[in-house]
Write a protein that holds these residues in place. Structure first.
Motif, mmCIF file in Angstrom:
data_model
loop_
_atom_site.group_PDB
_atom_site.id
_atom_site.type_symbol
_atom_site.label_atom_id
_atom_site.label_comp_id
_atom_site.label_asym_id
_atom_site.label_seq_id
_atom_site.Cartn_x
_atom_site.Cartn_y
_atom_site.Cartn_z
ATOM 1 N N GLY A 131 36.331 47.412 29.066
ATOM 2 C CA GLY A 131 36.998 46.902 27.888
ATOM 3 C C GLY A 131 38.361 46.277 28.121
ATOM 4 O O GLY A 131 39.012 45.877 27.170
ATOM 5 N N GLU A 132 38.792 46.189 29.357
ATOM 6 C CA GLU A 132 40.088 45.604 29.646
ATOM 7 C C GLU A 132 39.892 44.158 30.079
ATOM 8 O O GLU A 132 39.081 43.864 30.942
ATOM 9 C CB GLU A 132 40.782 46.395 30.752
ATOM 10 C CG GLU A 132 42.220 46.036 30.950
ATOM 11 C CD GLU A 132 42.924 46.991 31.883
ATOM 12 O OE1 GLU A 132 43.935 47.541 31.472
ATOM 13 O OE2 GLU A 132 42.443 47.184 33.019
ATOM 14 N N HIS A 133 40.627 43.252 29.463
ATOM 15 C CA HIS A 133 40.520 41.822 29.758
ATOM 16 C C HIS A 133 41.892 41.330 30.203
ATOM 17 O O HIS A 133 42.779 41.106 29.371
ATOM 18 C CB HIS A 133 40.045 41.041 28.536
ATOM 19 C CG HIS A 133 38.700 41.460 28.039
ATOM 20 N ND1 HIS A 133 37.537 41.088 28.667
ATOM 21 C CD2 HIS A 133 38.336 42.231 26.996
ATOM 22 C CE1 HIS A 133 36.511 41.602 28.015
ATOM 23 N NE2 HIS A 133 36.973 42.300 27.000
ATOM 24 N N LEU A 134 42.061 41.186 31.505
ATOM 25 C CA LEU A 134 43.328 40.739 32.071
ATOM 26 C C LEU A 134 43.180 39.311 32.560
ATOM 27 O O LEU A 134 42.141 38.936 33.102
ATOM 28 C CB LEU A 134 43.736 41.641 33.235
ATOM 29 C CG LEU A 134 43.835 43.134 32.947
ATOM 30 C CD1 LEU A 134 44.220 43.888 34.213
ATOM 31 C CD2 LEU A 134 44.809 43.420 31.825
ATOM 32 N N PHE A 135 44.244 38.526 32.402
ATOM 33 C CA PHE A 135 44.209 37.140 32.846
ATOM 34 C C PHE A 135 45.597 36.713 33.300
ATOM 35 O O PHE A 135 46.596 37.371 33.039
ATOM 36 C CB PHE A 135 43.684 36.217 31.741
ATOM 37 C CG PHE A 135 44.566 36.138 30.522
ATOM 38 C CD1 PHE A 135 45.480 35.101 30.382
ATOM 39 C CD2 PHE A 135 44.481 37.085 29.520
ATOM 40 C CE1 PHE A 135 46.286 35.010 29.262
ATOM 41 C CE2 PHE A 135 45.285 37.006 28.394
ATOM 42 C CZ PHE A 135 46.188 35.966 28.263
ATOM 43 N N SER A 136 45.627 35.582 34.001
ATOM 44 C CA SER A 136 46.877 35.075 34.540
ATOM 45 C C SER A 136 46.808 33.558 34.632
ATOM 46 O O SER A 136 45.737 32.984 34.798
ATOM 47 C CB SER A 136 47.114 35.674 35.931
ATOM 48 O OG SER A 136 48.303 35.187 36.496
#
Length: 67
Positions: A22-27
């Motif tokens: 459920g974790e959505h990390l972006f950069s």
């Protein structure tokens, strides 16, 4: 951290979080990592938000009530 792009021509890098559900990390630069649910849109610059919304219309619509 493992970075990937959903589409070859995208600007945004997503972070592989298969060990965290459920974790959505972006950069945008592989240095500053943002959490979709925590940081969108208030931690993005105007230009970053425009890029994000263009590349991720589903999420832009999902969070359309956030100002």
């Amino acid at each position: 951290m493992e970075f990937y792009k959903k589409n070859e021509n995208d600007t945004i890098w997503w972070v592989n979080t298969k060990d965290r559900k459920g974790e959505h990390l972006f950069s945008f630069d592989k240095n500053k990592i943002l959490n979709l649910f925590k940081d969108y849109p208030h931690e993005l610059t105007k230009e970053e938000k425009e890029i994000f919304d263009k590349e991720n219309p589903y999420w832009a619509d999902f969070f359309k009530d956030r100002k």
